[in-house]
Design an enzyme around this catalytic site. Structure first.
Site, PDB file in Angstrom:
ATOM      1  N   GLU A 162       6.836 121.209 -77.147  1.00 36.83           N
ATOM      2  CA  GLU A 162       8.267 121.494 -76.996  1.00 36.83           C
ATOM      3  C   GLU A 162       8.926 120.273 -76.368  1.00 36.83           C
ATOM      4  O   GLU A 162       8.237 119.416 -75.774  1.00 36.83           O
ATOM      5  CB  GLU A 162       8.465 122.712 -76.080  1.00 36.83           C
ATOM      6  CG  GLU A 162       7.835 123.958 -76.658  1.00 36.83           C
ATOM      7  CD  GLU A 162       8.205 125.223 -75.884  1.00 36.83           C
ATOM      8  OE1 GLU A 162       8.985 125.137 -74.900  1.00 36.83           O
ATOM      9  OE2 GLU A 162       7.722 126.291 -76.287  1.00 36.83           O
ATOM     10  N   PRO A 163      10.260 120.198 -76.403  1.00 38.09           N
ATOM     11  CA  PRO A 163      10.927 119.025 -75.822  1.00 38.09           C
ATOM     12  C   PRO A 163      10.536 118.814 -74.353  1.00 38.09           C
ATOM     13  O   PRO A 163      10.382 117.676 -73.907  1.00 38.09           O
ATOM     14  CB  PRO A 163      12.421 119.364 -75.953  1.00 38.09           C
ATOM     15  CG  PRO A 163      12.491 120.349 -77.087  1.00 38.09           C
ATOM     16  CD  PRO A 163      11.211 121.109 -77.077  1.00 38.09           C
TER      17      PRO A 163
ATOM     18  N   GLN B 198     -15.957  79.225 -85.281  1.00 37.36           N
ATOM     19  CA  GLN B 198     -16.711  80.106 -84.373  1.00 37.36           C
ATOM     20  C   GLN B 198     -15.792  81.074 -83.632  1.00 37.36           C
ATOM     21  O   GLN B 198     -16.170  82.199 -83.327  1.00 37.36           O
ATOM     22  CB  GLN B 198     -17.505  79.267 -83.369  1.00 37.36           C
ATOM     23  CG  GLN B 198     -18.752  78.666 -83.997  1.00 37.36           C
ATOM     24  CD  GLN B 198     -19.694  78.092 -82.960  1.00 37.36           C
ATOM     25  OE1 GLN B 198     -19.269  77.640 -81.901  1.00 37.36           O
ATOM     26  NE2 GLN B 198     -20.974  78.079 -83.261  1.00 37.36           N
TER      27      GLN B 198
ATOM     28  N   GLU C 143      -2.553 115.118 -79.573  1.00 37.45           N
ATOM     29  CA  GLU C 143      -3.786 115.876 -79.277  1.00 37.45           C
ATOM     30  C   GLU C 143      -4.440 115.396 -77.979  1.00 37.45           C
ATOM     31  O   GLU C 143      -5.661 115.230 -77.903  1.00 37.45           O
ATOM     32  CB  GLU C 143      -4.739 115.841 -80.473  1.00 37.45           C
ATOM     33  CG  GLU C 143      -4.137 116.595 -81.655  1.00 37.45           C
ATOM     34  CD  GLU C 143      -5.083 116.797 -82.799  1.00 37.45           C
ATOM     35  OE1 GLU C 143      -6.270 117.029 -82.559  1.00 37.45           O
ATOM     36  OE2 GLU C 143      -4.605 116.736 -83.944  1.00 37.45           O
TER      37      GLU C 143
HETATM   38  C1  LIG Z   1       2.983 111.692 -84.812  1.00 36.90           C
HETATM   39  C2  LIG Z   1       2.894 112.892 -83.918  1.00 36.90           C
HETATM   40  C3  LIG Z   1       2.495 114.114 -84.452  1.00 36.90           C
HETATM   41  C4  LIG Z   1       2.465 115.250 -83.641  1.00 36.90           C
HETATM   42  N1  LIG Z   1       2.126 116.460 -84.197  1.00 36.90           N
HETATM   43  C5  LIG Z   1       2.162 117.576 -83.427  1.00 36.90           C
HETATM   44  C6  LIG Z   1       1.899 118.865 -84.010  1.00 36.90           C
HETATM   45  O1  LIG Z   1       1.589 118.996 -85.209  1.00 36.90           O
HETATM   46  N2  LIG Z   1       2.000 119.966 -83.202  1.00 36.90           N
HETATM   47  C7  LIG Z   1       2.336 119.869 -81.885  1.00 36.90           C
HETATM   48  O2  LIG Z   1       2.400 120.909 -81.236  1.00 36.90           O
HETATM   49  N3  LIG Z   1       2.579 118.670 -81.302  1.00 36.90           N
HETATM   50  C8  LIG Z   1       2.522 117.518 -82.042  1.00 36.90           C
HETATM   51  N4  LIG Z   1       2.782 116.294 -81.474  1.00 36.90           N
HETATM   52  C9  LIG Z   1       3.181 116.228 -80.078  1.00 36.90           C
HETATM   53  C10 LIG Z   1       2.107 115.637 -79.203  1.00 36.90           C
HETATM   54  O3  LIG Z   1       1.048 116.517 -79.039  1.00 36.90           O
HETATM   55  C11 LIG Z   1       2.787 115.228 -77.882  1.00 36.90           C
HETATM   56  O4  LIG Z   1       3.620 114.103 -78.179  1.00 36.90           O
HETATM   57  C12 LIG Z   1       1.792 114.894 -76.793  1.00 36.90           C
HETATM   58  O5  LIG Z   1       1.141 116.052 -76.366  1.00 36.90           O
HETATM   59  C13 LIG Z   1       2.489 114.243 -75.594  1.00 36.90           C
HETATM   60  O6  LIG Z   1       3.558 115.038 -75.194  1.00 36.90           O
HETATM   61  P1  LIG Z   1       5.007 114.370 -74.971  1.00 36.90           P
HETATM   62  O7  LIG Z   1       5.368 113.603 -76.189  1.00 36.90           O
HETATM   63  O8  LIG Z   1       5.932 115.440 -74.532  1.00 36.90           O
HETATM   64  O9  LIG Z   1       4.797 113.336 -73.830  1.00 36.90           O
HETATM   65  P2  LIG Z   1       4.645 113.659 -72.220  1.00 36.90           P
HETATM   66  O10 LIG Z   1       3.899 114.930 -72.017  1.00 36.90           O
HETATM   67  O11 LIG Z   1       6.016 113.521 -71.672  1.00 36.90           O
HETATM   68  O12 LIG Z   1       3.757 112.469 -71.803  1.00 36.90           O
HETATM   69  C14 LIG Z   1       4.243 111.125 -71.810  1.00 36.90           C
HETATM   70  C15 LIG Z   1       3.138 110.211 -71.399  1.00 36.90           C
HETATM   71  O13 LIG Z   1       2.763 110.488 -70.079  1.00 36.90           O
HETATM   72  C16 LIG Z   1       1.423 110.114 -69.873  1.00 36.90           C
HETATM   73  N5  LIG Z   1       0.716 111.220 -69.230  1.00 36.90           N
HETATM   74  C17 LIG Z   1       0.461 112.455 -69.723  1.00 36.90           C
HETATM   75  N6  LIG Z   1      -0.203 113.212 -68.808  1.00 36.90           N
HETATM   76  C18 LIG Z   1      -0.350 112.420 -67.716  1.00 36.90           C
HETATM   77  C19 LIG Z   1      -0.916 112.606 -66.436  1.00 36.90           C
HETATM   78  N7  LIG Z   1      -1.493 113.774 -66.108  1.00 36.90           N
HETATM   79  N8  LIG Z   1      -0.898 111.575 -65.554  1.00 36.90           N
HETATM   80  C20 LIG Z   1      -0.319 110.401 -65.867  1.00 36.90           C
HETATM   81  N9  LIG Z   1       0.235 110.167 -67.069  1.00 36.90           N
HETATM   82  C21 LIG Z   1       0.233 111.156 -67.968  1.00 36.90           C
HETATM   83  C22 LIG Z   1       0.837 109.768 -71.249  1.00 36.90           C
HETATM   84  O14 LIG Z   1       0.806 108.365 -71.405  1.00 36.90           O
HETATM   85  C23 LIG Z   1       1.841 110.354 -72.194  1.00 36.90           C
HETATM   86  O15 LIG Z   1       1.883 109.663 -73.413  1.00 36.90           O
HETATM   87  C24 LIG Z   1       2.796 115.144 -82.273  1.00 36.90           C
HETATM   88  C25 LIG Z   1       3.171 113.902 -81.748  1.00 36.90           C
HETATM   89  C26 LIG Z   1       3.238 112.786 -82.548  1.00 36.90           C
HETATM   90  C27 LIG Z   1       3.648 111.467 -81.962  1.00 36.90           C
END
Ligand SMILES: Cc1cc2nc3c(=O)[nH]c(=O)nc-3n(C[C@H](O)[C@H](O)[C@H](O)COP(=O)(O)OP(=O)(O)OC[C@H]3O[C@@H](n4cnc5c(N)ncnc54)[C@H](O)[C@@H]3O)c2cc1C
Length: 402
Positions: A141-142, A291, A382
């Site tokens: 979700e967002p 090399q 994932e």
């Molecule tokens: C191409 C693509 C396909 C996708 N397909 C699907 C789908 O089919 N279904 C679905 O449900 N979702 C999907 N997603 C969503 C994806 O699972 C999320 O983008 C991912 O889980 C990260 O969530 P977020 O984007 O909200 O980033 P956030 O949760 O905001 O995280 C941002 C960043 O914070 C960092 N972070 C995360 N946890 C921690 C922590 N504990 N400590 C420190 N740093 C941390 C990581 O670097 C992370 O990238 C997809 C995403 C992409 C890019």
């Protein structure tokens, strides 16, 4: 283990399937798949029509049968992680979009395989295996990505069954899928223990999937808006409030295969780099004669080998103890190690390969340029690399005697 030139294009290496992680049926399937993949020519100008085309081809020629169990038209008695790794590695070598189309059929239907009623399984799984239905998995979700339990989508009981309200985003196959497995809060104050899974047909009233998301590499994505989305009682998938566990179990099965996809892209980059280095003339010799080039190719090979062994180990470990192994701390750590190492190493390998191409490396339309974009999101979805690091760190703290 470098790829070679096949009459129909570049062919992935096959020697790795001789490793003891694999069985005779894997060794029989892998070269057949490699030949099949090399012969496919899909116009990928439009990612949505290309994805549909790949699903149709993969379904027609039997490859999607590895996404479901034999009882529902699958190729093997149960989901087999090593077959998924072989499929994703090989498909990603040829086309990351083909890999994506394949992977989503498994991820989108995995929860139905694990927890569906016989009716739900009969309605969806056979059609997933033939490519007649396209599947999707809607967890993010967002305001809830890595922190899944923060999700705000609500499922409330209604006279006819359930009503869903909320927003899901980054949904692969969004606005393309025939059905979505959607996770929603059924007990809002219970955190991860208050989430349930639902099967939502694409035509369900109150579901709007028209908002597409455009990303740097071809990948059909959309935001799903659920406004009083009405579902029957039979839409609930698995136990009430059991959705978080189900989502994690589904991701667990697929995690090693994400590593497989990264491996396929890294192997392709190495193959492209080797072919280029042998032919590119400079300073009176070829790029391969230096090399410094040989050392770089050696580094790429070692990064790929390390990723491969971790990936195959994780898949083998899950298959050997499919009922008890998945979800155990040892498997979760092995899968995290594989996903982290394979995706991070692939990014480095592809970057090194691109560097060898000089200006051509960044030219739009070159294979190495598209791989550079294709690999990036595998380090995020994932479970981002940081999430895998935390899994491994916690595992080390628990399992290492002080
Ligand atoms: C191409 C693509 C396909 C996708 N397909 C699907 C789908 O089919 N279904 C679905 O449900 N979702 C999907 N997603 C969503 C994806 O699972 C999320 O983008 C991912 O889980 C990260 O969530 P977020 O984007 O909200 O980033 P956030 O949760 O905001 O995280 C941002 C960043 O914070 C960092 N972070 C995360 N946890 C921690 C922590 N504990 N400590 C420190 N740093 C941390 C990581 O670097 C992370 O990238 C997809 C995403 C992409 C890019």
């Amino acid at each position: 283990m470098v790829a070679f030139e096949h009459p129909h294009g570049m062919h992935p290496p096959q020697a790795q399937w001789e490793l003891p992680f694999f069985d005779a049926h894997h060794r029989e399937m892998a070269p057949r798949l490699a030949d099949w993949a090399a012969e496919q020519h899909v116009d990928e100008t439009d990612d949505r029509s290309a994805c549909k085309d790949w699903v149709a081809r993969l379904g027609q020629d039997g490859w999607l049968r590895y996404c479901v169990a034999a009882a529902h038209g699958g190729a093997l008695p149960a989901l087999d992680s090593r077959s998924l790794v072989i499929l994703r590695e090989t498909l990603a070598f040829h086309s990351p979009l083909a890999d994506f189309a394949f992977a989503m059929q498994g991820l989108g239907s995995g929860a139905i395989t694990l927890a569906g009623t016989p009716e739900q399984q009969a309605r969806y799984l056979g059609a997933v295996a033939t490519g007649q239905k396209i599947a999707a998995f809607a967890l993010s979700e967002p305001e809830a990505g890595s922190d899944v339990a923060a999700m705000a989508t609500r499922a409330t009981p209604a006279a006819q069954g359930w009503t869903l309200d909320g927003t899901k985003t980054w949904i692969s196959n969004g606005d393309l899928a025939d059905f979505y497995v959607v996770f929603a809060k059924t007990e809002p104050d219970a955190g991860a223990r208050g989430i349930s899974a639902f099967i939502v047909d694409a035509r369900a009233p109150g579901l709007d999937s028209r908002e597409h998301i455009h990303v740097m590499a071809p990948h059909p994505l959309a935001t799903l808006r659920l406004h009083a989305c009405a579902l029957g009682a039979d839409a609930l998938l698995g136990p009430l409030h059991g959705g978080f566990k189900l989502a994690m179990q589904t991701l667990d099965i697929c995690r090693a295969s994400v590593a497989g996809a990264a491996l396929g892209m890294a192997r392709r980059a190495l193959a492209e780099a080797v072919a280029h280095a042998k032919h590119r003339k400079m300073f009176g010799q070829t790029l391969a004669d230096f090399q410094l080039t040989q050392a770089r190719l050696g580094e790429m090979s070692a990064l790929i080998d390390a990723a491969a062994l971790l990936t195959y180990r994780a898949a083998w470990q899950r298959d050997c103890s499919a009922t008890s192994g998945a979800g155990t701390p040892a498997y979760t750590a092995a899968a995290a190690s594989a996903k982290l190492t394979a995706t991070e190493n692939a990014q480095r390998v592809i970057d090194m390969a691109l560097q060898m191409f000089g200006g051509r490396g960044v030219q739009v339309g070159q294979k190495i340029e598209s791989l550079y974009r294709d690999i990036r999101s595998l380090r995020i979805y994932e479970g981002a690399s940081e999430v895998q690091l935390l899994i491994l760190g916690k595992h080390a703290l628990r399992s290492t005697a002080s």
